[in-house]
Motif scaffolding. Structure first.
Motif, PDB file in Angstrom:
ATOM      1  N   VAL A 295       0.853  -1.192   0.000  1.00  0.00           N
ATOM      2  CA  VAL A 295       0.000   0.000   0.000  1.00  0.00           C
ATOM      3  C   VAL A 295       0.890   1.243   0.000  1.00  0.00           C
ATOM      4  O   VAL A 295       0.601   2.234  -0.646  1.00  0.00           O
ATOM      5  N   TYR A 296       2.029   1.129   0.708  1.00  0.00           N
ATOM      6  CA  TYR A 296       2.909   2.287   0.820  1.00  0.00           C
ATOM      7  C   TYR A 296       3.558   2.615  -0.505  1.00  0.00           C
ATOM      8  O   TYR A 296       4.091   1.767  -1.191  1.00  0.00           O
ATOM      9  N   ASP A 297       3.492   3.890  -0.847  1.00  0.00           N
ATOM     10  CA  ASP A 297       4.067   4.342  -2.085  1.00  0.00           C
ATOM     11  C   ASP A 297       4.503   5.777  -1.855  1.00  0.00           C
ATOM     12  O   ASP A 297       3.685   6.674  -1.688  1.00  0.00           O
ATOM     13  N   GLY A 298       5.803   5.951  -1.818  1.00  0.00           N
ATOM     14  CA  GLY A 298       6.321   7.274  -1.494  1.00  0.00           C
ATOM     15  C   GLY A 298       6.426   8.189  -2.701  1.00  0.00           C
ATOM     16  O   GLY A 298       6.857   9.328  -2.588  1.00  0.00           O
ATOM     17  N   SER A 299       6.020   7.690  -3.889  1.00  0.00           N
ATOM     18  CA  SER A 299       6.284   8.457  -5.098  1.00  0.00           C
ATOM     19  C   SER A 299       5.501   9.770  -5.145  1.00  0.00           C
ATOM     20  O   SER A 299       5.899  10.704  -5.807  1.00  0.00           O
ATOM     21  N   MET A 300       4.376   9.810  -4.430  1.00  0.00           N
ATOM     22  CA  MET A 300       3.542  10.999  -4.533  1.00  0.00           C
ATOM     23  C   MET A 300       2.743  11.143  -3.254  1.00  0.00           C
ATOM     24  O   MET A 300       2.302  10.143  -2.700  1.00  0.00           O
ATOM     25  N   VAL A 301       2.549  12.370  -2.830  1.00  0.00           N
ATOM     26  CA  VAL A 301       1.734  12.578  -1.638  1.00  0.00           C
ATOM     27  C   VAL A 301       0.327  12.053  -1.901  1.00  0.00           C
ATOM     28  O   VAL A 301      -0.248  12.294  -2.948  1.00  0.00           O
ATOM     29  N   GLY A 302      -0.184  11.315  -0.946  1.00  0.00           N
ATOM     30  CA  GLY A 302      -1.562  10.850  -1.100  1.00  0.00           C
ATOM     31  C   GLY A 302      -1.688   9.543  -1.853  1.00  0.00           C
ATOM     32  O   GLY A 302      -2.754   8.953  -1.897  1.00  0.00           O
ATOM     33  N   ARG A 303      -0.601   9.083  -2.448  1.00  0.00           N
ATOM     34  CA  ARG A 303      -0.689   7.874  -3.255  1.00  0.00           C
ATOM     35  C   ARG A 303      -0.992   6.633  -2.395  1.00  0.00           C
ATOM     36  O   ARG A 303      -1.774   5.772  -2.760  1.00  0.00           O
ATOM     37  N   SER A 304      -0.361   6.594  -1.216  1.00  0.00           N
ATOM     38  CA  SER A 304      -0.587   5.435  -0.347  1.00  0.00           C
ATOM     39  C   SER A 304      -2.039   5.360   0.088  1.00  0.00           C
ATOM     40  O   SER A 304      -2.650   4.302   0.083  1.00  0.00           O
ATOM     41  N   GLU A 305      -2.608   6.500   0.464  1.00  0.00           N
ATOM     42  CA  GLU A 305      -4.009   6.540   0.883  1.00  0.00           C
ATOM     43  C   GLU A 305      -4.907   6.084  -0.257  1.00  0.00           C
ATOM     44  O   GLU A 305      -5.882   5.376  -0.056  1.00  0.00           O
ATOM     45  N   GLN A 306      -4.550   6.551  -1.449  1.00  0.00           N
ATOM     46  CA  GLN A 306      -5.349   6.192  -2.614  1.00  0.00           C
ATOM     47  C   GLN A 306      -5.293   4.679  -2.851  1.00  0.00           C
ATOM     48  O   GLN A 306      -6.305   4.045  -3.134  1.00  0.00           O
ATOM     49  N   ASN A 307      -4.093   4.121  -2.697  1.00  0.00           N
ATOM     50  CA  ASN A 307      -3.939   2.668  -2.863  1.00  0.00           C
ATOM     51  C   ASN A 307      -4.841   1.928  -1.885  1.00  0.00           C
ATOM     52  O   ASN A 307      -5.530   0.987  -2.256  1.00  0.00           O
ATOM     53  N   LEU A 308      -4.803   2.376  -0.637  1.00  0.00           N
ATOM     54  CA  LEU A 308      -5.606   1.703   0.375  1.00  0.00           C
ATOM     55  C   LEU A 308      -7.088   1.835   0.035  1.00  0.00           C
ATOM     56  O   LEU A 308      -7.844   0.868   0.089  1.00  0.00           O
ATOM     57  N   GLY A 344       4.789  10.349   8.640  1.00  0.00           N
ATOM     58  CA  GLY A 344       3.438  10.133   9.171  1.00  0.00           C
ATOM     59  C   GLY A 344       2.538   9.337   8.253  1.00  0.00           C
ATOM     60  O   GLY A 344       1.357   9.190   8.535  1.00  0.00           O
ATOM     61  N   THR A 345       3.085   8.836   7.155  1.00  0.00           N
ATOM     62  CA  THR A 345       2.226   8.093   6.229  1.00  0.00           C
ATOM     63  C   THR A 345       1.570   6.909   6.904  1.00  0.00           C
ATOM     64  O   THR A 345       0.368   6.700   6.782  1.00  0.00           O
ATOM     65  N   SER A 346       2.350   6.140   7.688  1.00  0.00           N
ATOM     66  CA  SER A 346       1.749   4.942   8.251  1.00  0.00           C
ATOM     67  C   SER A 346       0.672   5.279   9.274  1.00  0.00           C
ATOM     68  O   SER A 346      -0.322   4.568   9.364  1.00  0.00           O
ATOM     69  N   SER A 347       0.821   6.390   9.984  1.00  0.00           N
ATOM     70  CA  SER A 347      -0.291   6.696  10.902  1.00  0.00           C
ATOM     71  C   SER A 347      -1.511   7.188  10.143  1.00  0.00           C
ATOM     72  O   SER A 347      -2.638   6.941  10.562  1.00  0.00           O
ATOM     73  N   ARG A 348      -1.289   7.861   9.026  1.00  0.00           N
ATOM     74  CA  ARG A 348      -2.446   8.286   8.222  1.00  0.00           C
ATOM     75  C   ARG A 348      -3.169   7.077   7.640  1.00  0.00           C
ATOM     76  O   ARG A 348      -4.389   6.968   7.678  1.00  0.00           O
ATOM     77  N   ILE A 349      -2.367   6.145   7.111  1.00  0.00           N
ATOM     78  CA  ILE A 349      -2.945   4.931   6.527  1.00  0.00           C
ATOM     79  C   ILE A 349      -3.714   4.176   7.601  1.00  0.00           C
ATOM     80  O   ILE A 349      -4.828   3.714   7.394  1.00  0.00           O
ATOM     81  N   PHE A 350      -3.078   4.106   8.752  1.00  0.00           N
ATOM     82  CA  PHE A 350      -3.699   3.407   9.865  1.00  0.00           C
ATOM     83  C   PHE A 350      -5.025   4.069  10.243  1.00  0.00           C
ATOM     84  O   PHE A 350      -6.038   3.404  10.449  1.00  0.00           O
ATOM     85  N   GLY A 351      -5.016   5.389  10.284  1.00  0.00           N
ATOM     86  CA  GLY A 351      -6.235   6.133  10.590  1.00  0.00           C
ATOM     87  C   GLY A 351      -7.328   5.861   9.571  1.00  0.00           C
ATOM     88  O   GLY A 351      -8.477   5.596   9.935  1.00  0.00           O
ATOM     89  N   SER A 352      -6.968   5.891   8.297  1.00  0.00           N
ATOM     90  CA  SER A 352      -7.981   5.629   7.257  1.00  0.00           C
ATOM     91  C   SER A 352      -8.529   4.227   7.407  1.00  0.00           C
ATOM     92  O   SER A 352      -9.713   3.993   7.211  1.00  0.00           O
ATOM     93  N   PHE A 353      -7.637   3.308   7.742  1.00  0.00           N
ATOM     94  CA  PHE A 353      -8.089   1.926   7.869  1.00  0.00           C
ATOM     95  C   PHE A 353      -9.081   1.783   9.026  1.00  0.00           C
ATOM     96  O   PHE A 353     -10.123   1.143   8.889  1.00  0.00           O
TER      97      PHE A 353
END
Ligand SMILES: Nc1ncnc2c1ncn2[C@@H]1O[C@H](COP(=O)(O)OP(=O)(O)OP(=O)(O)O)[C@@H](O)[C@H]1O
Ligand SMILES: [Mg+2]
Length: 502
Positions: A295-308, A344-353
Motif C-alpha cells: 500500500v505504501y508508495d512514497g512516489s507521490m503525496v496521497g498515493r498510499s491513501e489512494q492505494n488503500l 506520518g504516512t503509516s499513521s495516516r494509513i492506519f487512521g484511514s483503515f
C-alpha cells in the motif's frame, strides 16, 4: 451513487471532488444528472484541450481556456446553469493562484446553478479548500450496472435468454471490476467459449483474479486446506464454526449483526495464518489478501491513501468476502512510536483503515494476524473494533499429538508405527511449524540413506532443534502475559491455557 451525486448537485454544493479512475463512466452519470430539472449544460476541462462542452467535438474548444486559471475565470463568467468538470486538476491545485481562483469562483456561485466537479483518481485538496469541498468516492459498478454491460454483450451475439441463475452468477463473478474491465472480461469469455452461460462463470472469475492481482495490493488466495488440518485451537475453531452462516440472509432476518472481523495474536508458527486461510473454505467466502507493505508508495503525496482506498473499495464490491491482513504489526510498525520516519504516512494509513473498519456496512470480514502486540497502536486493540481478539499459544502435549498426527497423515498412511505420545513429549515447547519441520528433517535424513523414516529419526531431528520458545523466551513470555489479560485463548479453555507454563 448517482443519487448521492445528484443530491449534491441539486443542493448547490459548489465544489465536488469526485474520486474515480473511471472518467467515462462518471462523466456519463453526470451527463444524465444534468438532464434533470433544472437542465444544465456540462463542460469538461482538460489541460490538453481546455474547455469543451460534453458531447461536442474537440474542435469546438472554448478559446483560451487551457490554463487552469483561465478556465476557472471562464467558468465564473458563464450565466446559465452548468456543471463544470475539471479532469485531473490535482497537479495544479497546489498553486496559490489556482486555489485562489477556485475560492473566488465558489463564492461567485451563490444563487446560481453552477457546480465545479474536480474529477481525479487521487485525492489532493489544499487546506484552503478543505472546508468548501465535498469529496465523493465513486464506487465500482453494482449488480444493476453490470447487468447493463452483460445485457449489451448478450445482445451482440443475439444470445437466447440466459437463466436467471446463470445471469446472477455471471454478474457476481464480475463484481469488483470497473465497467470497462467487466466489459473486457465478458467479451473475453465470449470469444474463448463462443457463448456466455453458467459454464463461463469460471472464465470470468479467473480473468477477474488476474485483473485484481495486477493492481498488486490485493491478491486472491486459493486454499486447499480445511480447518481439520489444524491441530488444537478448539475454541477459535468453534467460534468460527458458529459463524459459518453469519453472512446469510437468514442471519440478517434473525436479527444478527454482521461479524466485523477478528484479530489473531500469537506465538510465531502456531497456525495463525493457516487458520485465517481455512476460514475461507469453512465459510465459503472468497479470501483476498491485502498486502499492507504494498500500500505504501512514497512516489507521490496521497498515493498510499489512494492505494488503500482503492483496495478497500474493490474488497467491498466483491463482498461478502474475507479480507486477510497477515502480519499486521509489520505494516503499522511506523504508526506507533516512530511515525516521523515516514512523514506520518503509516499513521495516516492506519487512521484511514480504522475509519473504514468503523464505518463499513458491506460484509467484508477482516481477519488480521500479528505477532508483536507492542507494535500495534492501542486504538486497534480497543474492544469493539474487532468482534474478538484471539491469542494462539504454543500447543500443549495433547495438541502436539494432534499436530503430529495431521502432518504424519499428510505424508504417510501407516502412522500406527509411530508412538505419537512420545513424540509429543519430546517436542515440549515446539510450535506447530517446528513440529512439521522436525518431520521433514527426519524424512530428509532417511531419504539420504535410502530408507523409510522412523520414530527415532523424528526424535533425533527434534532433539537437534532449539525451538523459538527457548531462543526467544522473553518475547514469548511477554506476549503471553499481555494476552492473558486482554485476549481470548484460542485453545480449549482458560483453565487449560493458564496451566501452560514452560
Ligand atoms: N496448530 C497447527 N496444526 C497444524 N499445523 C500447524 C499448526 N500450527 C502450525 N502448523 C504448521 O506450520 C505452518 C506455519 O504456520 P502458520 O504460518 O500458520 O504460523 P503463524 O502462526 O502464521 O506464524 P507467523 O507468526 O510466523 O506468521 C503451517 O502451514 C502448518 O503446516
Ligand atoms: Mg503467519
Amino acid at each position: 451513487m448517482k443519487e448521492e451525486l445528484n443530491i449534491l448537485i441539486q443542493a448547490q454544493y459548489p465544489l465536488i471532488y469526485l474520486l474515480t479512475s473511471e472518467e467515462e463512466r462518471s462523466e456519463q452519470a453526470i451527463a444524465t444528472i444534468a438532464q434533470f430539472k433544472p437542465q444544465r449544460r456540462v463542460f469538461i476541462w482538460t489541460v490538453t484541450h481546455g474547455i469543451i462542452e460534453h458531447g461536442q467535438p474537440r474542435s469546438l474548444t472554448q478559446h483560451n481556456t487551457v490554463s487552469p486559471e483561465a478556465a476557472i475565470e471562464w467558468v465564473v463568467r458563464q450565466r446559465d446553469p452548468g456543471i463544470y468538470i475539471f479532469k485531473d486538476l490535482h497537479p495544479f491545485i497546489d498553486s496559490p493562484a489556482t486555489t485562489r481562483w477556485l475560492r473566488d469562483a465558489i463564492a461567485s456561485f451563490k444563487g446560481t446553478q453552477k457546480n465545479i466537479i474536480l474529477m481525479s483518481p487521487v485525492q489532493q485538496v489544499p487546506i484552503e479548500l478543505e472546508k468548501e469541498v465535498v469529496v465523493v468516492d465513486y464506487p465500482l459498478p453494482d449488480m444493476t450496472e453490470l447487468d447493463e454491460v452483460l445485457s449489451f454483450q448478450l445482445e451482440q451475439i443475439r444470445a437466447r435468454r440466459t437463466t436467471t441463475d446463470a445471469r446472477e452468477k455471471l454478474l457476481k463473478a464480475a463484481l469488483g471490476l470497473t465497467r470497462d474491465e467487466a466489459q473486457k472480461v465478458y467479451r473475453k469469455a465470449l470469444v474463448t467459449a463462443g457463448r456466455l452461460t453458467e459454464s463461463e462463470v469460471e472464465i470470468v472469475l479467473s480473468e477477474k483474479k488476474q485483473l485484481i492481482r495486477r493492481n498488486g495490493i490485493l491478491e486472491y488466495i486459493e486454499v486447499d486446506e480445511t480447518i481439520d488440518s489444524i491441530g488444537g485451537l478448539e475454541e477459535l475453531k468453534r467460534w468460527l464454526q458458529q459463524r459459518s452462516n453469519a453472512f446469510t440472509e437468514r442471519a440478517r432476518e434473525y436479527g444478527l449483526p454482521q461479524p466485523k472481523g477478528m484479530l489473531i495474536l500469537g506465538v510465531p508458527g502456531c497456525g495463525k495464518s493457516l487458520i485465517a486461510k481455512t476460514t475461507s473454505r469453512l465459510w465459503g467466502l472468497p479470501l483476498i489478501r491485502l498486502d499492507m507493505g504494498r500500500v505504501y508508495d512514497g512516489s507521490m503525496v496521497g498515493r498510499s491513501e489512494q492505494n488503500l482506498r482503492n483496495a478497500l473499495k474493490t474488497a467491498e464490491s466483491i463482498s461478502p468476502a474475507i479480507l486477510f491482513i497477515d502480519e499486521m504489526d509489520k505494516a503499522f510498525a511506523g504508526s506507533t512510536g516512530s511515525s516521523d520516519s515516514d512523514g506520518g504516512t503509516s499513521s495516516r494509513i492506519f487512521g484511514s483503515f480504522l475509519t473504514w473498519m468503523q464505518e463499513k456496512t458491506s460484509p467484508v470480514f477482516v481477519m488480521a494476524t500479528a505477532n508483536r502486540v507492542e507494535r500495534l497502536p492501542g486504538e486497534f486493540l480497543r474492544k469493539g473494533r474487532f468482534d474478538e481478539i484471539f491469542f494462539v499459544d504454543l500447543p500443549n502435549a495433547e495438541e502436539r499429538q494432534e499436530i503430529f498426527k495431521i502432518h504424519l497423515l499428510k505424508r504417510r498412511t501407516d502412522i500406527e508405527r509411530f508412538d505419537i505420545e512420545q513424540l509429543a513429549n519430546v517436542c515440549d515447547g515446539f510450535s506447530g511449524a517446528e513440529i512439521e519441520q522436525g518431520i521433514v528433517a527426519a524424512m530428509y535424513e532417511a531419504f539420504a540413506q535410502d530408507r523409510e523414516f522412523t520414530q527415532l529419526d523424528i526424535i533425533a531431528a527434534c532433539r537437534a532443534t532449539l525451538p523459538l520458545s527457548k531462543t526467544m523466551t522473553e518475547q514469548v513470555t511477554a506476549l503471553r502475559d499481555w494476552a492473558r489479560q486482554r485476549a481470548r485463548p484460542a485453545a480449549s479453555s482458560v483453565a487449560e491455557y493458564q496451566r501452560l507454563e514452560f
